[in-house]
Scaffold this active site. Structure first.
Site, short mmCIF file in Angstrom:
data_model
loop_
_atom_site.label_atom_id
_atom_site.label_comp_id
_atom_site.label_asym_id
_atom_site.label_seq_id
_atom_site.Cartn_x
_atom_site.Cartn_y
_atom_site.Cartn_z
N LYS B 80 -4.11 -0.59 4.02
CA LYS B 80 -5.17 -0.32 2.98
C LYS B 80 -6.34 -0.69 1.94
CE LYS B 80 -3.05 1.22 -1.67
NZ LYS B 80 -2.19 1.00 -2.79
N SER B 155 0.32 5.74 -4.57
CA SER B 155 -1.76 5.57 -4.12
C SER B 155 -1.84 5.00 -3.23
CB SER B 155 -2.17 4.61 -5.15
OG SER B 155 -1.94 2.88 -5.31
N SER B 179 3.71 2.93 -5.51
CA SER B 179 2.57 3.04 -4.21
C SER B 179 2.73 2.93 -2.93
CB SER B 179 1.10 2.19 -4.47
OG SER B 179 0.69 2.87 -5.73
#
Lengths: 88, 472
Positions: B80, B155, B179
């Site tokens: 990420k 997310s 997330s």
């Protein structure tokens, strides 16, 4: 006074320029969101405001950080970090 | 052309160890999948396939004695883009970090590298990991590979989408209030949030420091456990890490007799979609596990408690983006004007909303009513969980109240979006380990996540149990 109306002051505290449209929209949303959050006041809670878990280690040890000083050296001068001039 | 199925970490490790597969061939499959899907799905902000191939070739030419291949040697992993990788841009999907290149590796990256993992690319996310649909990215939204009309969750939506379409064998995400778990649920994958303190946050760009944890998104629980065992452990650079190494796991896949699984009454009573409730509970009933009802009225307030704390920490953590130290700058006559203009241009709408709410909640006259009240709530919630775990070993809930919804469906109503975190915020607030695994039954043809939560630092027990549940 509704929170929405204080938005200009809050934005100034947060160092954030808002457009007129943003001021209007965020203001309206804030009243709605804070009205929802006010449910928390319904819960009877006693004094304790500590984290619910221990942070068991000693403070961070920045000396163990291996930031590549050489890679940053183009920004270093006489022990200071140089930044580009910010005045327009 | 269709998607090239990738092996799991466990399969690939075995094949690489025995010489039955080559890491470079897996990178070639990933290249094909990327060519086929990436343009539509937008899972990656930056891809490093050439470097990955080079590293894979060098791994392939290294001979390890049988059984001695490092845990993740040759395994292609996506990261990420809020986790620092030395020499690579770290954008956090925000315009304000334009041009920022990470000067060091996050601890998790050092640990992955030491075990031979290969970085495929940095994945797209909600700006600064703030969102639940990966629609707030400055690099455009991510779409769900299972149905491109729908969101992948967020997310860590880019990490989930990349694993889903075969753009990586596994991925790292970060989980502040769901997330990692929610995008895993929306994508039919496994998402594991370790106990707060199990994985070092050094090099993870801070969103809400008292809640942020890094966790894996994988296809199986076994893969999540493999990554966890590599990235977890004490770190002198993060004072909140737990001082002991994670305990050994015994992934036998067998359901232990007498295991006690609880369901929080208030969660299921308020669940709108009966089909999701059924999809989550049925496998346990079929396996003959009684679900013990526990009452925790505190969870009703978890969205308010979570967001008040998260907003406050956002306003403080994101103060560092001032137009001077990092990335974008809008020069004005005067320092303060430069700050305000740079932040106005660099941050997206959701970031501004959260900074403003947090600034308000911490301001004189309001801090007790908002921030301090939320802290008291968090302590009360943690106690309630402790009490529940004196009755049961694990708590079961859905991961999310809905399946993956359509792009644009919730993005214009922030409160509606926040309410989607109802099942993932409370256990994060209480610092507990929790995992989302795909339910065998789908709803409207889309995956549903089963969430299991354990008491603090029982990460290994949770993974062992989830591994057994996955096989029901």
């Amino acid at each position: 006074m509704s929170v929405g109306k204080q938005i200009v002051k809050v934005a100034d505290l947060a160092r954030l320029d808002l457009t007129e449209k943003e001021t209007e929209r965020f203001g309206a949303e804030f009243d709605k969101i804070l009205a929802y959050f006010s449910e928390l006041q319904e819960m009877k809670m006693e004094g304790e405001i500590l984290l619910p878990y221990p942070c068991p280690r000693a403070p961070d040890d920045p000396s163990s950080c291996d930031i590549d000083i050489e890679g940053l050296s183009r920004h270093l001068k006489e022990g200071y970090f140089l930044i580009p001039p910010w005045l327009a | 052309m269709s998607m090239k199925e990738l092996p799991t970490i466990a399969q690939l490790w075995f094949d690489l160890d025995t010489g039955a597969a080559k890491a470079a061939d897996v990178i070639a499959l990933i290249r094909e999948n990327v060519a086929l899907y990436e343009k539509d799905i937008n899972a990656y902000i930056n891809l490093y396939l050439d470097e990955a191939e080079e590293l894979a070739r060098s791994q392939d030419s290294t001979r390890y004695p049988a059984g001695k291949t490092p845990d993740l040697a040759g395994i292609p992993i996506a990261i990420k883009d809020n986790i620092c990788v030395k020499g690579k841009p770290c954008t956090c999907a925000s315009n304000i970090l334009k041009g920022f290149v990470a000067p060091y590796d996050a601890t998790v990256i050092e640990r992955l590298n030491a075990r031979g993992a290969i970085l495929v690319g940095k994945t797209n996310l909600d700006e600064f990991a703030m969102g639940a649909s990966t629609e707030t990215s400055a690099f455009g939204p991510v779409r769900n590979p299972l149905d491109p009309e729908r969101v992948p969750g967020g997310s860590s939506g880019g990490s989930a989408a990349a694993v889903r379409y075969g753009g990586a064998v596994a991925a790292l995400g970060s989980d502040t209030g769901g997330s990692v778990r929610q995008p895993a649920a929306f994508s039919g994958l496994v998402g594991f949030r370790p106990s707060y303190g199990r994985v070092s946050r050094w090099g993870l760009v801070a969103f809400a420091s008292s809640l942020d944890q890094i966790g894996p998104i994988t296809r199986t629980v076994e893969d999540a456990a493999l990554i966890y065992s590599v990235i977890a452990g004490p770190d002198p650079r993060d004072s909140t890490t737990y001082p002991q190494e994670p305990e050994e796991m015994d992934l036998t896949g067998e359901l232990k007799r007498g295991v006690k699984v609880g369901i929080i009454k208030e969660f299921f009573a308020e669940l709108a979609d009966e089909r999701i409730s059924e999809a989550v509970q049925t496998p346990f009933k079929e396996a003959g596990i009684d679900l013990i009802e526990v009452s925790m009225p505190e969870v009703r307030y978890s969205i308010s408690g979570y967001y008040l704390l998260a907003f406050s920490e956002v306003s403080s953590n994101l103060a560092r983006y001032d137009g001077i130290r990092y990335g974008l700058r809008v020069s004005k006559l005067g320092l303060r004007e430069t700050y305000s203009a740079s932040r106005a241009q660099g941050f997206g709408e959701e970031i501004k909303r959260r900074i403003l709410m947090g600034t308000f909640g911490l301001s004189a006259g309001y801090i007790d009513a908002y921030y301090n009240t939320a802290l008291r709530y968090r302590a009360a919630l943690a106690k309630a969980y402790e009490k529940a775990f004196s009755q049961v070993d694990f708590l079961l809930s859905p991961t999310a109240p809905t399946v993956a919804y359509k792009l644009g469906e919730k993005i214009h109503d922030p409160l509606e979006m926040y309410l989607g975190d109802i099942y993932t915020a409370s256990n994060a607030l209480a610092a507990l380990p929790c995992i989302s695994i795909p339910a065998p039954r789908k709803v409207d043809g889309l995956p549903v996540g089963i969430q299991l939560t354990a008491s603090r630092y029982q990460d290994a027990k949770l993974l062992e149990f989830a591994h057994a549940v996955e096989r029901i």
